[in-house]
Design a protein around this motif. Structure first.
Motif, PDB file in Angstrom:
ATOM      1  N   ILE A   1     -25.478  31.719   8.713  1.00  0.00           N
ATOM      2  CA  ILE A   1     -25.943  31.919  10.080  1.00  0.00           C
ATOM      3  C   ILE A   1     -25.018  31.186  11.044  1.00  0.00           C
ATOM      4  CG2 ILE A   1     -27.888  31.645  11.671  1.00  0.00           C
ATOM      5  CD1 ILE A   1     -28.516  33.483   9.299  1.00  0.00           C
ATOM      6  N   HIS A   2     -24.599  31.873  12.096  1.00  0.00           N
ATOM      7  CA  HIS A   2     -23.811  31.216  13.138  1.00  0.00           C
ATOM      8  C   HIS A   2     -24.694  30.191  13.817  1.00  0.00           C
ATOM      9  CE1 HIS A   2     -22.586  31.275  17.577  1.00  0.00           C
ATOM     10  NE2 HIS A   2     -21.856  30.360  16.967  1.00  0.00           N
ATOM     11  N   ALA A   3     -24.412  28.945  13.557  1.00  0.00           N
ATOM     12  CA  ALA A   3     -25.253  27.862  14.070  1.00  0.00           C
ATOM     13  C   ALA A   3     -24.723  27.387  15.415  1.00  0.00           C
ATOM     14  CB  ALA A   3     -25.285  26.713  13.070  1.00  0.00           C
ATOM     15  N   GLY A   4     -25.175  28.022  16.489  1.00  0.00           N
ATOM     16  CA  GLY A   4     -24.774  27.581  17.817  1.00  0.00           C
ATOM     17  C   GLY A   4     -25.313  26.198  18.123  1.00  0.00           C
ATOM     18  N   GLY A   5     -26.372  25.848  17.446  1.00  0.00           N
ATOM     19  CA  GLY A   5     -26.993  24.543  17.592  1.00  0.00           C
ATOM     20  C   GLY A   5     -28.149  24.457  16.630  1.00  0.00           C
ATOM     21  N   PRO A   6     -28.693  23.262  16.415  1.00  0.00           N
ATOM     22  CA  PRO A   6     -29.791  23.126  15.455  1.00  0.00           C
ATOM     23  C   PRO A   6     -31.021  23.935  15.832  1.00  0.00           C
ATOM     24  CG  PRO A   6     -29.286  21.012  16.513  1.00  0.00           C
ATOM     25  CD  PRO A   6     -28.265  21.993  16.970  1.00  0.00           C
ATOM     26  N   ARG A   7     -31.253  24.128  17.139  1.00  0.00           N
ATOM     27  CA  ARG A   7     -32.446  24.872  17.545  1.00  0.00           C
ATOM     28  C   ARG A   7     -32.397  26.316  17.061  1.00  0.00           C
ATOM     29  NH1 ARG A   7     -35.591  25.532  23.327  1.00  0.00           N
ATOM     30  NH2 ARG A   7     -37.020  27.106  22.525  1.00  0.00           N
TER      31      ARG A   7
ATOM     32  N   ILE B   1     -18.391  26.099  16.348  1.00  0.00           N
ATOM     33  CA  ILE B   1     -17.030  26.645  16.345  1.00  0.00           C
ATOM     34  C   ILE B   1     -17.062  28.172  16.418  1.00  0.00           C
ATOM     35  CG2 ILE B   1     -15.773  24.691  15.382  1.00  0.00           C
ATOM     36  CD1 ILE B   1     -16.194  25.861  12.589  1.00  0.00           C
ATOM     37  N   ALA B   2     -18.099  28.665  17.106  1.00  0.00           N
ATOM     38  CA  ALA B   2     -18.250  30.086  17.414  1.00  0.00           C
ATOM     39  C   ALA B   2     -18.134  30.947  16.162  1.00  0.00           C
ATOM     40  CB  ALA B   2     -17.272  30.485  18.515  1.00  0.00           C
ATOM     41  N   SER B   3     -17.351  32.034  16.192  1.00  0.00           N
ATOM     42  CA  SER B   3     -17.329  32.978  15.068  1.00  0.00           C
ATOM     43  C   SER B   3     -16.813  32.353  13.778  1.00  0.00           C
ATOM     44  CB  SER B   3     -16.486  34.196  15.421  1.00  0.00           C
ATOM     45  OG  SER B   3     -15.130  33.834  15.629  1.00  0.00           O
ATOM     46  N   VAL B   4     -16.014  31.310  13.878  1.00  0.00           N
ATOM     47  CA  VAL B   4     -15.491  30.646  12.688  1.00  0.00           C
ATOM     48  C   VAL B   4     -16.623  30.012  11.878  1.00  0.00           C
ATOM     49  CG1 VAL B   4     -13.939  28.808  11.880  1.00  0.00           C
ATOM     50  CG2 VAL B   4     -13.248  30.294  13.769  1.00  0.00           C
ATOM     51  N   THR B   5     -17.749  29.723  12.531  1.00  0.00           N
ATOM     52  CA  THR B   5     -18.898  29.125  11.848  1.00  0.00           C
ATOM     53  C   THR B   5     -19.329  29.963  10.652  1.00  0.00           C
ATOM     54  OG1 THR B   5     -19.658  28.193  13.942  1.00  0.00           O
ATOM     55  CG2 THR B   5     -21.273  28.324  12.166  1.00  0.00           C
ATOM     56  N   VAL B   6     -19.356  31.267  10.810  1.00  0.00           N
ATOM     57  CA  VAL B   6     -19.805  32.151   9.738  1.00  0.00           C
ATOM     58  C   VAL B   6     -18.840  32.089   8.553  1.00  0.00           C
ATOM     59  CG1 VAL B   6     -20.205  34.552   9.105  1.00  0.00           C
ATOM     60  CG2 VAL B   6     -21.101  33.683  11.250  1.00  0.00           C
ATOM     61  N   ILE B   7     -17.541  32.119   8.835  1.00  0.00           N
ATOM     62  CA  ILE B   7     -16.561  32.078   7.744  1.00  0.00           C
ATOM     63  C   ILE B   7     -16.614  30.732   7.026  1.00  0.00           C
ATOM     64  CG2 ILE B   7     -14.102  32.194   7.190  1.00  0.00           C
ATOM     65  CD1 ILE B   7     -13.790  34.180   9.510  1.00  0.00           C
ATOM     66  N   GLU B   8     -16.788  29.648   7.781  1.00  0.00           N
ATOM     67  CA  GLU B   8     -16.890  28.330   7.160  1.00  0.00           C
ATOM     68  C   GLU B   8     -18.160  28.215   6.314  1.00  0.00           C
ATOM     69  OE1 GLU B   8     -16.539  24.349   5.976  1.00  0.00           O
ATOM     70  OE2 GLU B   8     -15.080  25.890   6.470  1.00  0.00           O
ATOM     71  N   SER B   9     -19.265  28.782   6.783  1.00  0.00           N
ATOM     72  CA  SER B   9     -20.499  28.784   5.985  1.00  0.00           C
ATOM     73  C   SER B   9     -20.313  29.589   4.705  1.00  0.00           C
ATOM     74  CB  SER B   9     -21.661  29.356   6.804  1.00  0.00           C
ATOM     75  OG  SER B   9     -21.936  28.544   7.919  1.00  0.00           O
ATOM     76  N   LEU B  10     -19.625  30.720   4.796  1.00  0.00           N
ATOM     77  CA  LEU B  10     -19.337  31.526   3.606  1.00  0.00           C
ATOM     78  C   LEU B  10     -18.441  30.764   2.624  1.00  0.00           C
ATOM     79  CD1 LEU B  10     -18.792  35.058   5.166  1.00  0.00           C
ATOM     80  CD2 LEU B  10     -20.636  34.371   3.624  1.00  0.00           C
ATOM     81  N   ARG B  11     -17.471  30.009   3.143  1.00  0.00           N
ATOM     82  CA  ARG B  11     -16.615  29.210   2.267  1.00  0.00           C
ATOM     83  C   ARG B  11     -17.440  28.190   1.487  1.00  0.00           C
ATOM     84  NH1 ARG B  11     -15.121  24.455   1.504  1.00  0.00           N
ATOM     85  NH2 ARG B  11     -16.043  23.683   3.427  1.00  0.00           N
TER      86      ARG B  11
ATOM     87  N   ASP C   1     -24.246  35.063  -9.470  1.00  0.00           N
ATOM     88  CA  ASP C   1     -24.007  36.498  -9.485  1.00  0.00           C
ATOM     89  C   ASP C   1     -25.321  37.234  -9.209  1.00  0.00           C
ATOM     90  OD1 ASP C   1     -22.162  38.751 -10.119  1.00  0.00           O
ATOM     91  OD2 ASP C   1     -23.681  39.136 -11.648  1.00  0.00           O
ATOM     92  N   GLY C   2     -25.286  38.186  -8.298  1.00  0.00           N
ATOM     93  CA  GLY C   2     -26.470  38.966  -7.959  1.00  0.00           C
ATOM     94  C   GLY C   2     -27.288  38.388  -6.824  1.00  0.00           C
ATOM     95  N   ASP C   3     -26.969  37.182  -6.362  1.00  0.00           N
ATOM     96  CA  ASP C   3     -27.700  36.602  -5.225  1.00  0.00           C
ATOM     97  C   ASP C   3     -27.514  37.481  -3.992  1.00  0.00           C
ATOM     98  OD1 ASP C   3     -28.620  34.487  -6.704  1.00  0.00           O
ATOM     99  OD2 ASP C   3     -27.459  32.943  -5.655  1.00  0.00           O
ATOM    100  N   ARG C   4     -28.591  37.651  -3.250  1.00  0.00           N
ATOM    101  CA  ARG C   4     -28.571  38.474  -2.043  1.00  0.00           C
ATOM    102  C   ARG C   4     -28.348  37.582  -0.823  1.00  0.00           C
ATOM    103  NH1 ARG C   4     -34.228  40.957  -2.435  1.00  0.00           N
ATOM    104  NH2 ARG C   4     -34.566  38.768  -2.913  1.00  0.00           N
ATOM    105  N   ALA C   5     -27.514  38.053   0.108  1.00  0.00           N
ATOM    106  CA  ALA C   5     -27.137  37.223   1.256  1.00  0.00           C
ATOM    107  C   ALA C   5     -27.201  38.003   2.559  1.00  0.00           C
ATOM    108  CB  ALA C   5     -25.722  36.685   1.061  1.00  0.00           C
ATOM    109  N   VAL C   6     -27.386  37.252   3.636  1.00  0.00           N
ATOM    110  CA  VAL C   6     -27.286  37.804   4.982  1.00  0.00           C
ATOM    111  C   VAL C   6     -26.276  36.958   5.750  1.00  0.00           C
ATOM    112  CG1 VAL C   6     -29.210  36.427   5.919  1.00  0.00           C
ATOM    113  CG2 VAL C   6     -28.533  38.555   7.055  1.00  0.00           C
ATOM    114  N   ILE C   7     -25.492  37.645   6.565  1.00  0.00           N
ATOM    115  CA  ILE C   7     -24.563  37.002   7.496  1.00  0.00           C
ATOM    116  C   ILE C   7     -25.038  37.377   8.892  1.00  0.00           C
ATOM    117  CG2 ILE C   7     -22.186  36.852   8.299  1.00  0.00           C
ATOM    118  CD1 ILE C   7     -21.335  37.963   5.549  1.00  0.00           C
ATOM    119  N   ALA C   8     -25.157  36.388   9.770  1.00  0.00           N
ATOM    120  CA  ALA C   8     -25.615  36.665  11.134  1.00  0.00           C
ATOM    121  C   ALA C   8     -24.827  35.824  12.124  1.00  0.00           C
ATOM    122  CB  ALA C   8     -27.108  36.371  11.262  1.00  0.00           C
ATOM    123  N   GLY C   9     -24.241  36.495  13.091  1.00  0.00           N
ATOM    124  CA  GLY C   9     -23.543  35.817  14.174  1.00  0.00           C
ATOM    125  C   GLY C   9     -24.163  36.223  15.498  1.00  0.00           C
ATOM    126  N   PHE C  10     -24.310  35.258  16.390  1.00  0.00           N
ATOM    127  CA  PHE C  10     -24.936  35.504  17.690  1.00  0.00           C
ATOM    128  C   PHE C  10     -23.964  35.109  18.794  1.00  0.00           C
ATOM    129  CE2 PHE C  10     -28.196  33.946  14.677  1.00  0.00           C
ATOM    130  CZ  PHE C  10     -28.824  35.164  14.453  1.00  0.00           C
TER     131      PHE C  10
END
Length: 198
Positions: free
Chosen positions: A119-125, A154-164, A174-183
């Motif tokens: 999740i793109h974490a713009g902030g803890p809230r 760090i804006a859109s980079v947040t998602v890539i860093e979370s994926l890393r 293997d087989g885990d289901r995931a969601v990616i969300a950027g706001f």
């Protein structure tokens, strides 16, 4: 990627939030921008083939909350970019969370029962509100929280860093289901669902 399954596609996210640094602008939005946002660059390689280790993307969606175009925006003045943040922004997760649940439902999944959340974490809230609205345990957002704690927004980079972080986590199986969300500005949501291949 699907048209050329053997091709490697490099996706690069470049965020230069410091371009908005305005030391004489004392507006609340600008002060928040100066304190929260950081510069960052990240890249990810995507392929269309099915035999690769990583997250296999299976479905995506975009969502725009009507009438919110100026809630997060930039004014261009003689001194450069000035960040604009509407006071209603903290409540936007209530407007965006249903789009996550809807996308998961179209895929036959339940949003609160997935294994990974980038999740793109713009902030803890943002993370706290999504946990409450979607009834997801806060520990499920551990990778996004760690990214926020280490680097701030760090804006859109947040998602890539979370994926890393997920890619490096031996608990992701293997087989885990995931969601990616950027706001972001708009107010918009960019969403994707996928399954981990290990």
């Amino acid at each position: 990627c699907l048209a050329y399954p053997g091709a490697n596609v490099l996706i690069v996210a470049c965020e230069f939030c410091s371009l908005c640094y305005q030391p004489t602008d004392l507006a609340v939005g600008n002060l928040l921008s100066n304190g929260l946002f950081g510069d960052a660059i990240a890249a990810v390689v995507v392929r269309g083939g099915a035999d690769i280790e990583g997250l296999r993307l299976e479905r995506n969606a975009s969502y725009l909350v009507p009438g919110t175009e100026r809630w997060i925006s930039y004014d261009v003045k003689a001194t450069g970019f000035h960040f604009v943040l509407d006071r209603r922004v903290p409540g936007t997760m209530a407007m965006l969370a249903p789009s996550l649940a809807s996308l998961a439902a179209k895929h036959g999944w339940e949003i609160d029962k997935l294994d990974s959340y980038a999740i793109h974490a713009g902030g803890p809230r943002i993370l706290d509100d999504l946990c409450a609205i979607l009834e997801i345990s806060p520990d499920r957002f551990a990778h996004s929280r760690a990214t926020l704690n280490s680097y701030g927004n760090i804006a859109s980079v947040t998602v890539i860093e979370s994926l890393r972080r997920m890619f490096d986590d031996p608990a992701v199986r293997d087989g885990d289901r995931a969601v990616i969300a950027g706001f972001g500005p708009g107010i918009t949501a960019e969403l994707a669902l996928g399954t981990w291949q290990r």
